[in-house]
Enzyme design. Structure first.
Site, PDB file in Angstrom:
ATOM      1  N   GLY A 167      40.312  40.160  54.804  1.00 29.10           N
ATOM      2  CA  GLY A 167      39.270  40.170  53.773  1.00 29.10           C
ATOM      3  C   GLY A 167      39.559  39.288  52.576  1.00 29.10           C
ATOM      4  O   GLY A 167      38.814  39.291  51.606  1.00 29.10           O
ATOM      5  N   SER A 171      40.336  32.629  56.597  1.00 23.90           N
ATOM      6  CA  SER A 171      39.675  31.624  57.444  1.00 23.90           C
ATOM      7  C   SER A 171      39.139  30.482  56.588  1.00 23.90           C
ATOM      8  O   SER A 171      39.225  29.307  56.965  1.00 23.90           O
ATOM      9  CB  SER A 171      38.545  32.248  58.269  1.00 23.90           C
ATOM     10  OG  SER A 171      37.545  32.784  57.429  1.00 23.90           O
ATOM     11  N   ASP A 229      33.023  32.069  50.758  1.00 29.37           N
ATOM     12  CA  ASP A 229      34.484  31.994  50.874  1.00 29.37           C
ATOM     13  C   ASP A 229      34.976  30.550  50.783  1.00 29.37           C
ATOM     14  O   ASP A 229      35.945  30.256  50.064  1.00 29.37           O
ATOM     15  CB  ASP A 229      34.948  32.617  52.200  1.00 29.37           C
ATOM     16  CG  ASP A 229      34.706  34.119  52.263  1.00 29.37           C
ATOM     17  OD1 ASP A 229      34.166  34.667  51.296  1.00 29.37           O
ATOM     18  OD2 ASP A 229      35.075  34.737  53.278  1.00 29.37           O
TER      19      ASP A 229
HETATM   20  N1  LIG Z   1      46.995  30.662  58.469  1.00 32.76           N
HETATM   21  C1  LIG Z   1      46.149  30.611  59.481  1.00 32.76           C
HETATM   22  N2  LIG Z   1      46.470  29.909  60.573  1.00 32.76           N
HETATM   23  C2  LIG Z   1      45.607  29.845  61.598  1.00 32.76           C
HETATM   24  N3  LIG Z   1      44.411  30.459  61.650  1.00 32.76           N
HETATM   25  C3  LIG Z   1      44.046  31.168  60.601  1.00 32.76           C
HETATM   26  C4  LIG Z   1      44.898  31.287  59.458  1.00 32.76           C
HETATM   27  N4  LIG Z   1      44.267  32.073  58.586  1.00 32.76           N
HETATM   28  C5  LIG Z   1      43.088  32.422  59.148  1.00 32.76           C
HETATM   29  N5  LIG Z   1      42.944  31.888  60.354  1.00 32.76           N
HETATM   30  C6  LIG Z   1      41.791  32.052  61.278  1.00 32.76           C
HETATM   31  O1  LIG Z   1      40.868  32.917  60.652  1.00 32.76           O
HETATM   32  C7  LIG Z   1      40.713  34.154  61.412  1.00 32.76           C
HETATM   33  C8  LIG Z   1      40.516  35.305  60.455  1.00 32.76           C
HETATM   34  O2  LIG Z   1      39.289  35.101  59.832  1.00 32.76           O
HETATM   35  P1  LIG Z   1      38.367  36.283  59.320  1.00 32.76           P
HETATM   36  O3  LIG Z   1      37.208  35.610  58.706  1.00 32.76           O
HETATM   37  O4  LIG Z   1      38.127  37.265  60.416  1.00 32.76           O
HETATM   38  O5  LIG Z   1      39.261  36.994  58.203  1.00 32.76           O
HETATM   39  P2  LIG Z   1      39.519  36.572  56.694  1.00 32.76           P
HETATM   40  O6  LIG Z   1      38.961  35.201  56.468  1.00 32.76           O
HETATM   41  O7  LIG Z   1      40.962  36.765  56.431  1.00 32.76           O
HETATM   42  O8  LIG Z   1      38.696  37.676  55.917  1.00 32.76           O
HETATM   43  P3  LIG Z   1      37.260  37.552  55.156  1.00 32.76           P
HETATM   44  O9  LIG Z   1      36.461  36.542  55.912  1.00 32.76           O
HETATM   45  O10 LIG Z   1      36.673  38.920  55.261  1.00 32.76           O
HETATM   46  O11 LIG Z   1      37.605  37.174  53.782  1.00 32.76           O
HETATM   47  C9  LIG Z   1      42.001  34.230  62.232  1.00 32.76           C
HETATM   48  O12 LIG Z   1      41.827  35.039  63.398  1.00 32.76           O
HETATM   49  C10 LIG Z   1      42.203  32.765  62.569  1.00 32.76           C
HETATM   50  O13 LIG Z   1      41.315  32.340  63.593  1.00 32.76           O
HETATM   51  C1  LIG Z   2      31.300  39.580  54.557  1.00 29.65           C
HETATM   52  C2  LIG Z   2      31.126  38.247  53.819  1.00 29.65           C
HETATM   53  O1  LIG Z   2      30.062  38.411  52.877  1.00 29.65           O
HETATM   54  C3  LIG Z   2      32.345  37.866  53.031  1.00 29.65           C
HETATM   55  C4  LIG Z   2      33.586  37.707  53.845  1.00 29.65           C
HETATM   56  O2  LIG Z   2      34.624  37.331  52.986  1.00 29.65           O
HETATM   57  C5  LIG Z   2      30.761  37.201  54.835  1.00 29.65           C
HETATM   58  C6  LIG Z   2      30.225  35.927  54.209  1.00 29.65           C
HETATM   59  O3  LIG Z   2      29.815  35.904  53.064  1.00 29.65           O
HETATM   60  O4  LIG Z   2      30.205  34.921  54.933  1.00 29.65           O
HETATM   61 MG   LIG Z   3      36.943  34.727  56.818  1.00 31.88          MG
END
Ligand SMILES: Nc1ncnc2c1ncn2[C@@H]1O[C@H](COP(=O)(O)OP(=O)(O)OP(=O)(O)O)[C@@H](O)[C@H]1O
Ligand SMILES: C[C@@](O)(CCO)CC(=O)[O-]
Ligand SMILES: [Mg+2]
Length: 426
Positions: A167, A171, A229
């Protein structure tokens, strides 16, 4: 301005000290992008509502090297993934990525299908880790098709301080760093280093380009991202994001936040899709919830301004109440989790107010720390959260966006980390 190829010439014109900079870029470049914390508006922002988000002082670092071995190496130590491909083999994907002069385009289903077949991922796979490889290939091939005739031979390593999939925008930090590094490698954005500067940033026009490409990578990882993001990963600071419009929040107070990672894994892509289904199924019930979240973001923005101009205990009480209300709304949208309920209960028992941040379903929560909070209270809450198996750390918000690291001590530290991960046999 479109420049072709690995453009050392224009780079040197731009920055001066030709010998030095040529050596720097010919060897390698390191860029980094921050994670993010959404104060309010997650999920609602996907449906066109306002979100307030800030850069986090945990970053993703990417080192890019131009190489001569005719291969592309992608090392992702956070995922335990290290892959390499012959450039000649990647050229076979060029039919799905023809050269065109238009701006960045959304990945088409055909392109994603071609990449999945190439990497050997079952088309219905929900494994988000693989998506990092797909996002890289998409950016490498699309940016390559737009800016160069030949695909470059590169070594890329990405390492993050951010927990992945929790979160905090891991990504987006990944996609923003990747877009910046690849655009720089093709000369589509400059090499902004200045002698003596610890780190350097790009012009607003270049940041827009980086952000737009990073957004395409986010589409591969998230399915239907709002763009908030990657906007924070690119611009940093504190932002208001509304339907693609990014506004920098001026004079935001230095809010103290306790970040807690429940360590419950979840996928943003699935959670966003779940909210969409629910809104389609119960529009009359859930659209008012989204509108209420929108009003919370707007009220929070107003109160943050007030905290800056005329700070009072009442302002912090309102901010706490907004956290509580929004947490209830997010539960209604179906993105809560028992681990997050526990987090909120534990902090409430110490008089503190929390909400999930990001996509929810586990992952991270944020707790507001008033300036006058007793450190013993924070410590007691932390101990109890740790006893639940959670990880927590205090942070300040508003970190800088995508940066190029040239001469910093940070760069040296990150280099050492990268060296420990250099296991690729080429
Ligand atoms: N350091 C990294 N190296 C490689 N891939 C990554 C890395 N960080 C994130 N990712 C990619 O992003 C995915 C996670 O993305 P996800 O959007 O589900 O979570 P988040 O970005 O941490 O949370 P949110 O989008 O809720 O802020 C991982 O499974 C991978 O594919
Ligand atoms: C859940 C969400 O609102 C935030 C994820 O960090 C998805 C987005 O805005 O793309
Ligand atoms: Mg993400």
């Amino acid at each position: 301005m479109v420049r072709k190829g690995w453009n050392l010439g224009s780079l040197v014109c731009r920055v001066g000290s030709p010998g030095f900079y040529l050596k720097m870029l010919a060897q390698e470049s390191i860029v980094s992008s921050p994670g993010k914390v959404i104060l309010h508006g997650e999920h609602a922002v996907v449906h066109g509502k306002v979100a307030l988000a800030v850069g986090l002082n945990l970053r993703t670092f990417l080192r890019i090297r131009c190489s001569k071995h005719g291969k592309v190496l992608l090392n992702l130590p956070n995922l335990g993934t290290c892959l390499n491909w012959e450039v000649a083999t990647l050229q076979t994907l060029k039919t799905a990525f023809p050269a065109d002069s238009d701006g960045p385009k959304s990945p088409s289903p055909e392109q994603i299908a071609a990449l999945k077949v190439f990497v050997g991922i079952a088309s219905e796979s929900a494994d988000t880790e693989n998506l990092a490889v797909l996002a890289f290939l998409y950016l490498y091939l699309s940016i390559g098709a737009k800016y160069s005739r030949a695909l470059p031979s590169l070594e890329i390593i990405v390492w993050s301080e951010l927990p992945t999939g929790a979160g905090l925008g891991s990504s987006a930090a990944y996609n923003v760093s990747m877009a910046a590094a690849l655009l720089m490698a093709h000369g589509a954005v400059g090499f902004p280093a200045q002698e003596e500067a610890e780190s350097a940033r790009w012009t607003a026009e270049e940041l827009n380009l980086i952000n737009t490409w990073a957004f395409q990578g986010e589409k591969i990882i998230h399915g239907n991202p709002s763009g908030v993001d990657n906007a924070v990963g690119t611009w940093g600071g504190a932002l208001r994001y509304h339907a693609g419009k990014i506004t920098s929040l001026e004079r935001v107070p230095k809010l103290r936040i306790l970040l807690t990672n429940t360590k419950v894994p979840r996928s943003t892509k699935l959670l966003v899709a779940g909210v969409k289904d629910k809104v389609l199924k119960f529009p009359n019930i859930l659209n008012p919830v989204l509108s209420s979240i929108d009003a919370i973001s707007q009220e929070c923005e107003r109160v943050l301004k007030e905290v800056n101009q005329n700070p009072s205990a009442d302002c912090y009480t309102v901010l706490e109440e907004l956290f509580d209300i929004n947490q209830h709304h997010l539960n209604v949208l179906g993105v809560g989790h028992p681990s997050l309920d526990r987090l909120c209960q534990v902090t409430a028992s110490h008089g503190l107010h929390s909400k999930l941040t990001g996509a929810g379903g586990g992952g991270c929560g944020i707790t507001l720390l008033r300036p006058d909070v007793d450190p013993a209270v924070v410590e007691a809450a932390k101990q109890q959260l740790k006893a639940c198996g959670y990880e927590c750390w205090e942070t300040h918000i508003g970190a800088p966006g995508i940066s190029l690291h040239v001469f910093s001590a940070l760069r040296e530290e990150v280099q050492k980390v990268f060296q420990t991960f250099e296991k690729a046999e080429l």
